[in-house]
Design an enzyme around this catalytic site. Structure first.
Site, PDB file in Angstrom:
ATOM      1  N   GLN A  44     -35.526  62.208  24.059  1.00  0.00           N
ATOM      2  CA  GLN A  44     -35.414  61.958  25.505  1.00  0.00           C
ATOM      3  C   GLN A  44     -34.551  63.049  26.128  1.00  0.00           C
ATOM      4  OE1 GLN A  44     -34.653  57.439  26.218  1.00  0.00           O
ATOM      5  NE2 GLN A  44     -33.976  57.889  24.156  1.00  0.00           N
ATOM      6  N   HIS A  68     -39.014  63.589  28.062  1.00  0.00           N
ATOM      7  CA  HIS A  68     -38.471  63.654  29.424  1.00  0.00           C
ATOM      8  C   HIS A  68     -38.378  65.095  29.930  1.00  0.00           C
ATOM      9  CE1 HIS A  68     -36.437  59.409  29.034  1.00  0.00           C
ATOM     10  NE2 HIS A  68     -37.718  59.347  29.249  1.00  0.00           N
ATOM     11  N   TYR A  92     -29.309  70.108  37.915  1.00  0.00           N
ATOM     12  CA  TYR A  92     -29.997  70.586  36.708  1.00  0.00           C
ATOM     13  C   TYR A  92     -29.564  71.997  36.332  1.00  0.00           C
ATOM     14  CZ  TYR A  92     -32.537  66.276  36.724  1.00  0.00           C
ATOM     15  OH  TYR A  92     -32.825  64.932  36.668  1.00  0.00           O
ATOM     16  N   GLU A 144     -22.537  52.442  18.903  1.00  0.00           N
ATOM     17  CA  GLU A 144     -22.324  50.995  19.116  1.00  0.00           C
ATOM     18  C   GLU A 144     -23.698  50.342  19.170  1.00  0.00           C
ATOM     19  OE1 GLU A 144     -20.423  51.310  22.922  1.00  0.00           O
ATOM     20  OE2 GLU A 144     -22.314  51.765  23.902  1.00  0.00           O
ATOM     21  N   ARG A 174     -26.482  71.524  34.357  1.00  0.00           N
ATOM     22  CA  ARG A 174     -26.796  70.981  33.019  1.00  0.00           C
ATOM     23  C   ARG A 174     -27.437  72.059  32.139  1.00  0.00           C
ATOM     24  NH1 ARG A 174     -29.950  65.666  33.256  1.00  0.00           N
ATOM     25  NH2 ARG A 174     -29.500  65.710  31.030  1.00  0.00           N
ATOM     26  N   ALA A 228     -23.041  60.173  15.240  1.00  0.00           N
ATOM     27  CA  ALA A 228     -24.289  60.732  14.707  1.00  0.00           C
ATOM     28  C   ALA A 228     -24.021  61.897  13.751  1.00  0.00           C
ATOM     29  CB  ALA A 228     -25.176  61.197  15.859  1.00  0.00           C
TER      30      ALA A 228
HETATM   31  P1  OAD Z   1     -27.271  56.841  27.254  1.00  0.00           P
HETATM   32  O1  OAD Z   1     -26.113  57.545  27.873  1.00  0.00           O
HETATM   33  O2  OAD Z   1     -27.867  55.694  27.988  1.00  0.00           O
HETATM   34  O3  OAD Z   1     -26.885  56.310  25.811  1.00  0.00           O
HETATM   35  C1  OAD Z   1     -26.274  57.147  24.861  1.00  0.00           C
HETATM   36  C2  OAD Z   1     -25.943  56.318  23.635  1.00  0.00           C
HETATM   37  O4  OAD Z   1     -25.390  57.187  22.675  1.00  0.00           O
HETATM   38  C3  OAD Z   1     -24.918  55.201  23.887  1.00  0.00           C
HETATM   39  O5  OAD Z   1     -25.403  53.972  23.362  1.00  0.00           O
HETATM   40  C4  OAD Z   1     -23.670  55.680  23.124  1.00  0.00           C
HETATM   41  O6  OAD Z   1     -22.958  54.608  22.526  1.00  0.00           O
HETATM   42  C5  OAD Z   1     -24.280  56.560  22.069  1.00  0.00           C
HETATM   43  N1  OAD Z   1     -23.384  57.627  21.584  1.00  0.00           N
HETATM   44  C6  OAD Z   1     -22.420  58.311  22.259  1.00  0.00           C
HETATM   45  N2  OAD Z   1     -21.823  59.231  21.478  1.00  0.00           N
HETATM   46  C7  OAD Z   1     -22.432  59.130  20.251  1.00  0.00           C
HETATM   47  C8  OAD Z   1     -22.264  59.796  19.006  1.00  0.00           C
HETATM   48  N3  OAD Z   1     -21.368  60.788  18.837  1.00  0.00           N
HETATM   49  N4  OAD Z   1     -23.050  59.429  17.968  1.00  0.00           N
HETATM   50  C9  OAD Z   1     -23.974  58.433  18.108  1.00  0.00           C
HETATM   51  N5  OAD Z   1     -24.166  57.767  19.267  1.00  0.00           N
HETATM   52  C10 OAD Z   1     -23.425  58.107  20.332  1.00  0.00           C
HETATM   53  O7  OAD Z   1     -28.383  57.980  26.967  1.00  0.00           O
HETATM   54  P2  OAD Z   1     -29.928  57.804  26.622  1.00  0.00           P
HETATM   55  O8  OAD Z   1     -30.171  56.533  25.904  1.00  0.00           O
HETATM   56  O9  OAD Z   1     -30.384  59.057  26.008  1.00  0.00           O
HETATM   57  O10 OAD Z   1     -33.540  59.752  31.538  1.00  0.00           O
HETATM   58  O11 OAD Z   1     -30.556  57.695  28.078  1.00  0.00           O
HETATM   59  C11 OAD Z   1     -31.945  57.529  28.198  1.00  0.00           C
HETATM   60  C12 OAD Z   1     -32.424  58.166  29.473  1.00  0.00           C
HETATM   61  O12 OAD Z   1     -31.648  57.647  30.578  1.00  0.00           O
HETATM   62  C13 OAD Z   1     -32.198  59.657  29.564  1.00  0.00           C
HETATM   63  O13 OAD Z   1     -33.216  60.406  28.927  1.00  0.00           O
HETATM   64  C14 OAD Z   1     -32.190  59.900  31.041  1.00  0.00           C
HETATM   65  C15 OAD Z   1     -31.294  58.755  31.455  1.00  0.00           C
HETATM   66  O14 OAD Z   1     -31.435  58.285  32.749  1.00  0.00           O
HETATM   67  C16 OAD Z   1     -33.930  60.418  32.646  1.00  0.00           C
HETATM   68  O15 OAD Z   1     -33.176  61.138  33.289  1.00  0.00           O
HETATM   69  C17 OAD Z   1     -35.364  60.180  33.015  1.00  0.00           C
END
Ligand code: OAD
Length: 237
Positions: free
Chosen positions: A93, A111, A58, A206, A61, A222
């Site tokens: 998140q 989160h 962390y 995607e 990060r 985005a």
């Molecule tokens: P993910 O890494 O699971 O998903 C990120 C999403 O963003 C993917 O579907 C990518 O395709 C998309 N993506 C990547 N680049 C992008 C861009 N430039 N524009 C638009 N979309 C893009 O991340 P989260 O869904 O945020 O929790 O993950 C959810 C939670 O899982 C997090 O908060 C964390 C993690 O484990 C904890 O740590 C409790």
């Protein structure tokens, strides 16, 4: 879709919205969960077993987030927050602070946040800019060695769920941005919003895991798709 001028908007954001700011997502190729095992760095058990490993994860990060800058998608949502006269809640998140640095105010971190530490001695949440691995004293009670990142780990309850479900109960437009839909309860918000009669839009690079639950999907970066969508919403108002 027709959105009343005083309509209620809920926006859920995930790591994808910060990707163009240079921050790693979790589940994309080479993402954080390819570099680290969840059970080593993101559970209370991991912290009890090897606090240094967790604090290092962390701390690095926090440094990454401090060096990053909000991108066009964060800026567009901050503009929507300023200009939208109806209800609006951005539920992120993400533990970075790029939404607030872009100027968003109607925002909550379900989160947690890298900008805060939680003192397990006195229960205070305190702003933190330094590395927790150095075991700084708690600014509230002075105890050393009791600060943990104020982030939600797997097995812990996300923050502000009552406020989120209250907003989802009256939402007219639900938008999910940059999240894979892999982690609950956030992944279930779209279903709640549908039950409330909201129009549901996905903006993601995607199709997410829950893409079939949305009425509409716009796939792309985005930083391009979100500003165009915000223009549309504000032009309609
Ligand atoms: P993910 O890494 O699971 O998903 C990120 C999403 O963003 C993917 O579907 C990518 O395709 C998309 N993506 C990547 N680049 C992008 C861009 N430039 N524009 C638009 N979309 C893009 O991340 P989260 O869904 O945020 O929790 O993950 C959810 C939670 O899982 C997090 O908060 C964390 C993690 O484990 C904890 O740590 C409790």
């Amino acid at each position: 879709m027709a959105l009343p001028q005083d309509g209620n908007i809920v926006i859920l954001t995930g790591a994808g919205i910060s990707a163009e700011s240079g921050l790693d997502t979790f589940r994309d190729a080479g993402g954080l969960w390819a570099q680290h095992r969840v059970e080593d760095v993101a559970t209370p058990e991991a912290f009890a077993r090897n606090a240094d490993l967790v604090l290092n994860f962390y701390d690095s990060r926090r440094e990454g987030a401090a060096a990053a800058r909000p991108n066009a998608a964060h800026a567009a949502l901050a503009r929507l927050d300023r200009e939208w006269r109806g209800g609006l809640l951005i539920v992120t998140q993400n533990v970075d602070d790029l939404h607030e640095r872009a100027g968003a105010e109607r925002l909550l971190h379900m989160h947690g946040s890298l900008a805060l530490a939680w003192c397990t001695a006195c229960d205070a949440r305190v702003p933190i800019a330094q590395d927790l691995i150095d075991r700084p004293a708690c600014p509230a009670c002075g105890a050393s060695g009791h600060l943990r990142p104020d982030v939600v780990w797997f097995g812990e309850m996300p923050y502000e769920m009552d406020r989120i479900y209250a907003a989802l109960g009256i939402v007219d437009l639900f938008v999910s941005i940059g999240t894979s839909g892999a982690v609950y309860p956030a992944a279930g918000f779209v279903q709640e919003a549908r039950t409330s009669g909201a129009h549901c839009l996905e903006i993601n690079l995607e199709p997410s895991q829950g893409t079939h639950v949305f009425h509409e999907a716009r796939h792309g970066q985005a930083g391009q798709v979100v500003p165009a969508w915000v223009d549309e919403v504000l032009d309609m108002a």
